[in-house]
Design a protein around this motif. Structure first.
Motif, PDB file in Angstrom:
ATOM      1  N   PRO A  94       0.814  -1.225   0.000  1.00 19.21           N
ATOM      2  CA  PRO A  94       0.000   0.000   0.000  1.00 19.21           C
ATOM      3  C   PRO A  94       0.844   1.271   0.000  1.00 19.21           C
ATOM      4  CG  PRO A  94      -0.945  -1.605   1.490  1.00 19.21           C
ATOM      5  CD  PRO A  94       0.385  -2.162   1.064  1.00 19.21           C
ATOM      6  N   VAL A 154      -6.847   0.684  -5.591  1.00 21.70           N
ATOM      7  CA  VAL A 154      -7.906   0.524  -4.603  1.00 21.70           C
ATOM      8  C   VAL A 154      -7.569  -0.702  -3.769  1.00 21.70           C
ATOM      9  CG1 VAL A 154     -10.359   0.069  -4.220  1.00 21.70           C
ATOM     10  CG2 VAL A 154      -9.656   1.612  -6.058  1.00 21.70           C
ATOM     11  N   LEU A 155      -7.705  -0.589  -2.457  1.00 18.79           N
ATOM     12  CA  LEU A 155      -7.402  -1.687  -1.557  1.00 18.79           C
ATOM     13  C   LEU A 155      -8.677  -2.432  -1.180  1.00 18.79           C
ATOM     14  CD1 LEU A 155      -4.992   0.104   0.959  1.00 18.79           C
ATOM     15  CD2 LEU A 155      -4.443  -0.966  -1.236  1.00 18.79           C
ATOM     16  N   ALA A 156      -8.565  -3.755  -1.116  1.00 17.00           N
ATOM     17  CA  ALA A 156      -9.650  -4.577  -0.577  1.00 17.00           C
ATOM     18  C   ALA A 156      -9.464  -4.626   0.929  1.00 17.00           C
ATOM     19  CB  ALA A 156      -9.617  -5.975  -1.181  1.00 17.00           C
ATOM     20  N   ARG A 192      -9.167  -1.757   4.490  1.00 15.23           N
ATOM     21  CA  ARG A 192      -8.383  -0.594   4.922  1.00 15.23           C
ATOM     22  C   ARG A 192      -6.914  -0.980   5.079  1.00 15.23           C
ATOM     23  NH1 ARG A 192     -11.078   3.416   8.326  1.00 15.23           N
ATOM     24  NH2 ARG A 192     -12.649   1.774   8.483  1.00 15.23           N
ATOM     25  N   ALA A 193      -6.020  -0.077   4.703  1.00 14.92           N
ATOM     26  CA  ALA A 193      -4.590  -0.326   4.899  1.00 14.92           C
ATOM     27  C   ALA A 193      -4.299  -0.516   6.383  1.00 14.92           C
ATOM     28  CB  ALA A 193      -3.763   0.824   4.346  1.00 14.92           C
ATOM     29  N   THR A 204      -7.486   4.728  -1.610  1.00 19.12           N
ATOM     30  CA  THR A 204      -8.909   4.386  -1.512  1.00 19.12           C
ATOM     31  C   THR A 204      -9.063   2.915  -1.138  1.00 19.12           C
ATOM     32  OG1 THR A 204      -9.481   6.037  -3.173  1.00 19.12           O
ATOM     33  CG2 THR A 204     -11.045   4.238  -2.851  1.00 19.12           C
ATOM     34  N   TYR A 205     -10.048   2.613  -0.304  1.00 20.52           N
ATOM     35  CA  TYR A 205     -10.291   1.220   0.070  1.00 20.52           C
ATOM     36  C   TYR A 205     -11.787   0.938   0.082  1.00 20.52           C
ATOM     37  CZ  TYR A 205     -11.346   3.142   4.698  1.00 20.52           C
ATOM     38  OH  TYR A 205     -11.896   3.859   5.730  1.00 20.52           O
ATOM     39  N   GLU A 258     -14.293  -1.991   2.098  1.00 20.80           N
ATOM     40  CA  GLU A 258     -14.282  -3.073   3.066  1.00 20.80           C
ATOM     41  C   GLU A 258     -15.664  -3.251   3.681  1.00 20.80           C
ATOM     42  OE1 GLU A 258     -11.711  -2.352   6.367  1.00 20.80           O
ATOM     43  OE2 GLU A 258     -12.868  -0.655   7.117  1.00 20.80           O
ATOM     44  N   MET A 303     -15.002  -1.682  -5.930  1.00 23.31           N
ATOM     45  CA  MET A 303     -13.564  -1.471  -6.121  1.00 23.31           C
ATOM     46  C   MET A 303     -13.259  -1.148  -7.582  1.00 23.31           C
ATOM     47  SD  MET A 303     -11.915  -4.641  -3.982  1.00 23.31           S
ATOM     48  CE  MET A 303     -12.828  -5.311  -2.601  1.00 23.31           C
ATOM     49  N   SER A 317     -13.461   6.323  -0.124  1.00 28.93           N
ATOM     50  CA  SER A 317     -13.510   4.937   0.336  1.00 28.93           C
ATOM     51  C   SER A 317     -14.940   4.574   0.715  1.00 28.93           C
ATOM     52  CB  SER A 317     -12.580   4.738   1.533  1.00 28.93           C
ATOM     53  OG  SER A 317     -11.232   4.980   1.156  1.00 28.93           O
TER      54      SER A 317
END
Length: 350
Positions: free
Chosen positions: A154, A165-167, A169-170, A177-178, A180, A320, A337
């Motif tokens: 990340p 985009v993250l699956a 939260r970091a 951006t995430y 979840e 996402m 997010s």
């Protein structure tokens, strides 16, 4: 040339499309390249002309203009396991969660003409190779699935200014951006349901504690029980796999044979754990109530079918993809997010 052999038809050009649509070549080019400044009615006229002429865009030429590849990477990052745990790819493809993510992404990417590229990273060397590939512009953006609380990707993706985009939260402060599900709320739903059944001896098969999801689901379950005045909770750590769930349940039964309520932090672990209860002579749900997490295909494969916390993975993955395409179209501008609310799906295990 023999009289019965026709010359090959000339491929349609931008000029042909422009003539049919009654617009300039530049307008046709803007529509085909996805410009948002063209009037919607005019854009539809151009698309109809494209269909009528059979025009096929030259993607190689288009990429020189737009600097886009029309592809995005799904990056799966985790820690390297021992050879006895099987191959990295084998573990990924056997997990229902992964298939649900891919399905949700494709629901959005396919209609947009975007290809999905799978990339795996499980050590420092492979992450370095992956980042080098991404920086060279081989894809337009990244969806990152990571199970590691200390994953550097990340941070590295942010530093490289790559649309991403993250699956989830970091695991540390990060502007990416995430998307979840609210993991804490999901674990609390499981705890509240087990308490409502009048159970007295609580336990959990937790997810790996070097992963954010494993940490948060355990904390949510323990905190929710504490709010009910229950502080004695047996715990065995699993690894989000079928085999890991079975091993953790064996440890729990050894430590607390009288347990009558178990929260298992993934359906796949529950699928491995429930036969262990059966072999120990513990009926589900009469003797032991079991609640899982995910609402994946593994929940329905359990015997009896598993009561579980549902996170809408396909919908989350589709979001996402939409957020990533928004970033790509807006030259990397951040997108908001999104947090989805989980729900409890009650079946026969609790």
């Amino acid at each position: 040339m023999p009289a019965d052999v026709s010359p090959p038809a000339r491929p349609a050009t931008l000029e042909d499309v422009a003539a049919v649509a009654g617009v300039s070549r530049a307008t046709v080019s803007r529509v085909i390249n996805g410009a948002t400044t063209v009037d919607p009615a005019l854009r539809e006229v151009v698309r109809e002309a494209v269909a009528a002429t059979g025009y096929v865009p030259n993607r190689a030429a288009r990429s020189l203009v737009t600097r886009r590849t029309d592809s995005v990477a799904l990056v799966v990052s985790e820690r390297r396991h021992s050879p006895s745990d099987g191959s990295f790819a084998g573990r990924i493809f056997s997990d229902p969660y992964f298939g649900r993510v891919v399905s949700g992404l494709l629901d959005v990417l396919r209609p947009a003409g975007i290809q999905l590229v799978l990339m795996l990273a499980d050590d420092e060397e492979s992450r370095g190779q992956l980042l080098s590939y991404l920086r060279q512009g081989h894809v337009d953006g990244v969806v990152l699935l990571t199970s590691l609380a200390d994953d550097p990707l990340p941070r590295l993706l942010d530093e490289a200014r790559l649309p991403a985009v993250l699956a989830g939260r970091a695991p540390y402060p990060n502007p990416l951006t995430y998307v979840e599900a609210d993991q804490l709320t999901g674990a609390r739903l499981a705890a509240d349901h087990l308490v409502s059944l009048g159970r007295r001896s609580f336990a959990t098969v937790a997810g790996p504690q070097d992963s954010p999801a494993g940490q948060v689901r355990l904390a949510g379950f323990v905190d929710a029980l504490a709010a009910h005045g229950i502080t004695d909770v047996a715990c065995a750590e699993g690894d989000f796999t079928h085999a890991g769930g079975a091993l953790a349940m064996k440890r729990l039964l050894g430590d607390r044979p009288e347990l009558d309520a178990v929260f298992i932090a993934s359906d796949l672990m529950a699928l491995g754990a429930m036969p262990v209860l059966l072999r120990a002579g513990r009926d589900v749900p009469t003797d032991v109530a079991v609640v899982g997490f995910d609402d994946s295909s593994a929940a329905l494969a359990c015997d009896p079918p598993l009561t579980t916390v549902r996170q809408p993975v396909e919908e989350m993955a589709a979001e996402m993809a939409r957020l990533l395409l928004r970033q790509i179209g807006a030259a990397g501008s951040p997108a908001p997010s999104v947090v989805f609310r989980p729900s409890l799906v009650v079946r026969d295990s609790a």
